[in-house]
Motif scaffolding. Structure first.
Motif, PDB file in Angstrom:
ATOM      1  N   VAL A  59     -35.323  59.968   4.635  1.00 51.97           N
ATOM      2  CA  VAL A  59     -34.838  60.317   3.303  1.00 51.97           C
ATOM      3  C   VAL A  59     -34.596  61.689   3.368  1.00 51.97           C
ATOM      4  CG1 VAL A  59     -35.491  60.715   0.921  1.00 51.97           C
ATOM      5  CG2 VAL A  59     -36.347  58.581   2.233  1.00 51.97           C
ATOM      6  N   ARG A  60     -35.090  62.788   3.926  1.00 55.91           N
ATOM      7  CA  ARG A  60     -34.720  63.983   3.818  1.00 55.91           C
ATOM      8  C   ARG A  60     -33.651  64.173   4.798  1.00 55.91           C
ATOM      9  NH1 ARG A  60     -40.073  68.034   4.553  1.00 55.91           N
ATOM     10  NH2 ARG A  60     -38.025  69.718   4.678  1.00 55.91           N
ATOM     11  N   ASP A  61     -33.459  63.583   5.739  1.00 54.53           N
ATOM     12  CA  ASP A  61     -32.118  63.627   6.742  1.00 54.53           C
ATOM     13  C   ASP A  61     -30.849  62.949   5.618  1.00 54.53           C
ATOM     14  OD1 ASP A  61     -33.357  64.634   8.508  1.00 54.53           O
ATOM     15  OD2 ASP A  61     -33.570  62.789   9.816  1.00 54.53           O
ATOM     16  N   ASN A  62     -31.116  61.953   5.004  1.00 55.76           N
ATOM     17  CA  ASN A  62     -30.214  61.357   4.208  1.00 55.76           C
ATOM     18  C   ASN A  62     -29.641  62.457   3.061  1.00 55.76           C
ATOM     19  OD1 ASN A  62     -30.280  58.975   5.678  1.00 55.76           O
ATOM     20  ND2 ASN A  62     -31.439  57.962   3.992  1.00 55.76           N
ATOM     21  N   ALA A  63     -30.634  63.023   2.328  1.00 57.44           N
ATOM     22  CA  ALA A  63     -30.244  64.027   1.332  1.00 57.44           C
ATOM     23  C   ALA A  63     -29.637  65.066   2.102  1.00 57.44           C
ATOM     24  CB  ALA A  63     -31.702  64.586   1.083  1.00 57.44           C
ATOM     25  N   GLN A  64     -29.894  65.488   3.273  1.00 54.96           N
ATOM     26  CA  GLN A  64     -29.151  66.807   3.805  1.00 54.96           C
ATOM     27  C   GLN A  64     -27.712  66.232   4.086  1.00 54.96           C
ATOM     28  OE1 GLN A  64     -30.256  68.472   7.371  1.00 54.96           O
ATOM     29  NE2 GLN A  64     -29.780  70.416   6.534  1.00 54.96           N
ATOM     30  N   ARG A  65     -27.461  65.111   4.655  1.00 58.47           N
ATOM     31  CA  ARG A  65     -26.061  64.519   4.989  1.00 58.47           C
ATOM     32  C   ARG A  65     -25.488  64.273   3.935  1.00 58.47           C
ATOM     33  NH1 ARG A  65     -27.625  60.299   7.142  1.00 58.47           N
ATOM     34  NH2 ARG A  65     -27.459  59.018   5.429  1.00 58.47           N
ATOM     35  N   ASN A  66     -26.136  63.591   2.970  1.00 60.71           N
ATOM     36  CA  ASN A  66     -25.466  63.298   1.578  1.00 60.71           C
ATOM     37  C   ASN A  66     -24.878  64.522   0.710  1.00 60.71           C
ATOM     38  OD1 ASN A  66     -25.734  60.392   1.835  1.00 60.71           O
ATOM     39  ND2 ASN A  66     -27.408  60.484   0.644  1.00 60.71           N
ATOM     40  N   ALA A  67     -25.632  65.419   0.879  1.00 60.12           N
ATOM     41  CA  ALA A  67     -25.063  66.878   0.302  1.00 60.12           C
ATOM     42  C   ALA A  67     -24.049  67.290   1.165  1.00 60.12           C
ATOM     43  CB  ALA A  67     -26.366  67.885   0.345  1.00 60.12           C
ATOM     44  N   THR A  68     -24.118  67.439   2.429  1.00 60.43           N
ATOM     45  CA  THR A  68     -22.860  67.958   3.035  1.00 60.43           C
ATOM     46  C   THR A  68     -21.796  67.175   2.933  1.00 60.43           C
ATOM     47  OG1 THR A  68     -24.617  68.656   4.785  1.00 60.43           O
ATOM     48  CG2 THR A  68     -22.351  68.492   5.553  1.00 60.43           C
ATOM     49  N   ASP A  69     -21.873  65.989   2.966  1.00 61.71           N
ATOM     50  CA  ASP A  69     -20.761  65.084   2.688  1.00 61.71           C
ATOM     51  C   ASP A  69     -19.905  65.372   1.225  1.00 61.71           C
ATOM     52  OD1 ASP A  69     -21.129  63.804   5.269  1.00 61.71           O
ATOM     53  OD2 ASP A  69     -21.930  62.016   4.104  1.00 61.71           O
ATOM     54  N   HIS A  70     -20.673  65.955   0.381  1.00 58.05           N
ATOM     55  CA  HIS A  70     -19.955  66.224  -0.935  1.00 58.05           C
ATOM     56  C   HIS A  70     -19.983  67.663  -1.245  1.00 58.05           C
ATOM     57  CE1 HIS A  70     -21.838  62.206  -2.253  1.00 58.05           C
ATOM     58  NE2 HIS A  70     -20.858  62.347  -3.015  1.00 58.05           N
ATOM     59  N   GLY A  71     -19.627  68.581   0.013  1.00 57.16           N
ATOM     60  CA  GLY A  71     -19.465  69.728   0.290  1.00 57.16           C
ATOM     61  C   GLY A  71     -20.549  70.812  -0.298  1.00 57.16           C
ATOM     62  N   LEU A  72     -21.936  70.207  -0.384  1.00 56.93           N
ATOM     63  CA  LEU A  72     -22.761  71.064  -0.821  1.00 56.93           C
ATOM     64  C   LEU A  72     -23.737  71.496   0.288  1.00 56.93           C
ATOM     65  CD1 LEU A  72     -24.029  68.501  -3.746  1.00 56.93           C
ATOM     66  CD2 LEU A  72     -22.712  70.675  -3.867  1.00 56.93           C
ATOM     67  N   ASP A  73     -24.587  72.593   0.147  1.00 52.58           N
ATOM     68  CA  ASP A  73     -25.336  72.866   0.844  1.00 52.58           C
ATOM     69  C   ASP A  73     -26.526  71.964   1.280  1.00 52.58           C
ATOM     70  OD1 ASP A  73     -27.441  74.594   2.244  1.00 52.58           O
ATOM     71  OD2 ASP A  73     -27.240  76.166   1.065  1.00 52.58           O
ATOM     72  N   GLY A  74     -26.328  71.474   2.390  1.00 55.05           N
ATOM     73  CA  GLY A  74     -27.341  70.321   3.009  1.00 55.05           C
ATOM     74  C   GLY A  74     -28.871  70.934   2.931  1.00 55.05           C
ATOM     75  N   ASP A  75     -29.003  72.019   3.374  1.00 53.98           N
ATOM     76  CA  ASP A  75     -30.390  72.478   3.804  1.00 53.98           C
ATOM     77  C   ASP A  75     -31.010  72.905   2.183  1.00 53.98           C
ATOM     78  OD1 ASP A  75     -30.118  72.741   6.429  1.00 53.98           O
ATOM     79  OD2 ASP A  75     -29.312  74.739   6.369  1.00 53.98           O
ATOM     80  N   PHE A  76     -30.230  73.353   1.273  1.00 53.64           N
ATOM     81  CA  PHE A  76     -30.969  73.467  -0.015  1.00 53.64           C
ATOM     82  C   PHE A  76     -31.233  72.144  -0.713  1.00 53.64           C
ATOM     83  CE2 PHE A  76     -29.963  73.574  -4.709  1.00 53.64           C
ATOM     84  CZ  PHE A  76     -30.829  74.614  -5.040  1.00 53.64           C
ATOM     85  N   TYR A  77     -30.316  71.126  -0.565  1.00 55.02           N
ATOM     86  CA  TYR A  77     -30.768  69.893  -1.062  1.00 55.02           C
ATOM     87  C   TYR A  77     -31.864  69.073  -0.336  1.00 55.02           C
ATOM     88  CZ  TYR A  77     -27.172  70.984  -4.781  1.00 55.02           C
ATOM     89  OH  TYR A  77     -26.587  71.575  -5.841  1.00 55.02           O
ATOM     90  N   GLU A  78     -31.778  69.186   0.867  1.00 51.59           N
ATOM     91  CA  GLU A  78     -32.735  68.713   1.713  1.00 51.59           C
ATOM     92  C   GLU A  78     -34.174  69.219   1.184  1.00 51.59           C
ATOM     93  OE1 GLU A  78     -35.764  68.732   4.897  1.00 51.59           O
ATOM     94  OE2 GLU A  78     -34.655  70.317   4.388  1.00 51.59           O
ATOM     95  N   GLU A  79     -34.298  70.561   0.887  1.00 49.13           N
ATOM     96  CA  GLU A  79     -35.545  71.261   0.593  1.00 49.13           C
ATOM     97  C   GLU A  79     -35.752  70.467  -0.899  1.00 49.13           C
ATOM     98  OE1 GLU A  79     -37.939  73.117   1.721  1.00 49.13           O
ATOM     99  OE2 GLU A  79     -37.001  72.704   3.576  1.00 49.13           O
TER     100      GLU A  79
END
Length: 99
Positions: A59-79
């Protein structure tokens, strides 16, 4: 009125639309929480613990990937998702009698 960011010409427009998006996000979080509650019900019958580390990682990996795919900071949203997951695990532990 529903507008895109590019359509907003005043701070009132911006604020109204941020509030609209925030309300929609809360509705999605409420829907997500309904699945957390149902998962706890199913886990009881299957003897699955609240904390399943491999699923947490997924789930954490998915969050990071989904955020990055939307042009967002993956690390921030993974946290952020890490916090959501931890809160859900604590809730499930109570429901499952693990706490």
């Amino acid at each position: 009125m529903v507008k895109t960011a590019a359509d907003c010409t005043t701070m009132t427009d911006i604020r109204e639309n941020i509030d609209r998006v925030d309300q929609a996000l809360m509705a999605l979080f409420a829907e997500r929480w309904s699945f957390i509650n149902r998962a706890a019900e199913i886990k009881v019958g299957l003897g699955i613990p609240a904390d399943v580390p491999e699923r947490v990682k997924e789930v954490r990996d998915n969050a990071q990937r989904n955020a990055t795919d939307h042009g967002l900071d993956g690390d921030f949203y993974e946290e952020i998702w890490a916090e959501l997951i931890q809160h859900a695990i604590e809730h499930e532990k109570k429901l499952l009698g693990e706490a």
